[in-house]
Design an enzyme around this catalytic site. Structure first.
Site, PDB file in Angstrom:
ATOM      1  CB  ALA A  14     -43.719  31.941 -41.691  1.00 47.89           C
ATOM      2  CE  LYS A  15     -39.330  30.154 -48.309  1.00 51.47           C
ATOM      3  NZ  LYS A  15     -38.017  30.714 -47.956  1.00 51.47           N
ATOM      4  N   GLY A  16     -44.513  30.742 -47.563  1.00 51.02           N
ATOM      5  CA  GLY A  16     -45.791  30.687 -48.256  1.00 51.02           C
ATOM      6  C   GLY A  16     -45.634  31.069 -49.705  1.00 51.02           C
TER       7      GLY A  16
END
Ligand code: NAD
Length: 414
Positions: A99-101
């Site tokens: 994931a990334k954000g």
């Protein structure tokens, strides 16, 4: 960056002769979130930003990846980086997905009270889709242990005491020994592993490092302790070189005080970009993406590149370097030391048990050497380069988990 990571994905997928449907499943993020963050700032003015979280794949475990506070943060960036996290966690074999954000803001120009408020609002929006067994964020560009502490605190208000919801926390708040140094040390372990394959040792090897922040500093300290000569170092503001090897401890001290290597007296001053083409055996890009391009790839003098930064090499440069016989240890393997010790932190939080520094270092070293050997074996089996092999290993592990969990009856070879 998304285009480059897709290109690398397909190169490896071709090698595995991967089913077209499965390619699509593995490339598409499971969930993409975009949230509005608006509030009254400390000075009474309205502040408005957009928060992103891309949950790419969780077939091998909870989503895992950093939160970046940067004006250039957007859905495409988050998607590309989430994608890389999926393969990275699989390559080092930690039980997480990708994931990334982040938030499209510049926290350096903001009142810290507003950064705190904004972070808590972000958690408010994400509180049902993150969690120790769902999605475990970590620090990334412009986020640190303090931001992780606020996230843990805010999340715990809704779900009870939950240190395992984030990693990269301060040591006094359930962080792990050895997390800060982990990525740089992991890079150094891979330099050792790659040299050993050619019967060489780090002793006396010439190393150039672009970026002297967290990763560059710890890679330099670990390698110089092993006898390597750090001959050139550059950062955003300047570069320094010394053919006999820089005094790394003194340079770290200088940088702590002046926030740049520029002006360090016991060295010759060079242009920051000259580090990439410095006379050295090993080049470690540890700053930003897309620094090795078709313009400078032919001038790189190192025979080994260890990609500490994410995506420092464009596909065009990759091709030139491979043709020239330069060995590249790709980012999804090279900088996986950070997520590996993040996994140790999460495991300690879940067990409510603390490991000492010696254990963390030993387990990290074992993990990095094992991952290197597994990627190497894949490269040999398919007669391919280390990047394609690392992607292939990641895709194979995630793909096998996806197929088994989906109970697909039609056989898909992987
Ligand atoms: P950092 O902010 O601590 O340091 C970045 C360094 O790069 C600084 O010295 C900065 O001056 C330099 N830099 C920035 N722009 C530059 C430019 N245009 N030219 C030359 N130098 C420049 O960051 P970090 O945590 O050390 O991360 C470095 C890289 O490693 C990033 O690509 C990051 O995504 C990647 N990475 C970091 C971790 C981690 O655990 N910190 C884990 C995985 C990957």
């Amino acid at each position: 960056m998304l285009e480059a990571s897709h290109r690398y994905f397909h190169r490896a997928a071709d090698l595995l002769d991967l089913d077209p449907q499965l390619r699509l499943i593995l490339l598409t993020p499971n969930r993409v979130m975009k949230v509005e963050l608006a509030f009254e700032g400390a000075d009474g003015k309205i502040i408005r930003h957009t928060g992103f979280r891309v949950q790419h794949n969780n077939r091998r475990g909870p989503y895992k990846g950093g939160l970046r506070f940067h004006p250039a943060m957007d859905e495409e960036h988050a998607t590309a980086l989430a994608n890389l996290m999926t393969w990275k966690t699989a390559v080092v074999g930690v039980p997480f997905g990708g994931a990334k954000g982040g938030i499209d803001c510049d926290p350096k120009t903001m009142d810290p009270i507003d950064v705190n408020t904004m972070t808590r609002l972000f958690v408010g929006q994400l509180k049902e889709v993150i969690g120790p067994m769902i999605d475990v964020p970590a620090p990334d560009m412009n986020t640190d242990g303090s931001v992780m502490a606020w996230i843990m605190d805010e999340y715990s208000k809704y779900h009870g005491f939950s240190p395992a919801v984030v990693t990269g926390k301060p040591l006094h708040l359930f962080g792990s020994e050895g997390r800060e140094e982990a990525t740089g040390r992991g890079v150094a372990h891979l330099v050792v592993a790659a040299l050993a394959e050619d019967g060489r040792k780090p002793d006396g090897i010439k190393v150039a490092i672009q970026g002297f922040g967290n990763v560059g500093t710890f890679a330099a300290l670990t390698l110089s302790a092993l006898g390597a000569k750090i001959v050139a170092v550059g950062d955003y503001f300047g570069g320094v070189a010394r053919p006999d090897g820089l005094d790394v401890a003194a340079l770290v001290e200088w940088t702590r005080e002046h926030r740049t290597v520029k002006g360090f007296a016991e060295a010759e001053e060079i242009e920051p970009s000259a580090v990439l083409t410095a006379d050295c055996d090993v080049l470690i890009p540890a700053a930003i993406e897309d620094v090795l391009t078709e313009e400078n790839a032919a001038e790189v003098r190192a025979t080994l590149i260890v990609e500490a930064a994410n995506a420092p090499t464009t596909p065009e440069a990759d091709e030139i370097l491979l043709k020239r016989g330069v060995k590249i240890i790709p980012d999804i393997l090279a900088n996986a030391g950070g997520v590996t010790v993040s996994y140790f932190e999460w495991a300690q939080n879940i067990q409510q048990y603390r490991w000492d520094l010696e254990r963390v270092r030993l387990e990290l070293e074992k993990t990095m050497h094992r991952a290197y050997a597994e990627v190497r074996a894949m490269a040999r089996q398919h007669r391919t380069d280390m990047r394609t092999a690392a992607f292939a290993l990641g895709i194979q592990r995630v793909g096998r988990a996806a197929v088994s969990r989906a109970q697909i009856r039609r056989a898909i070879a992987l």
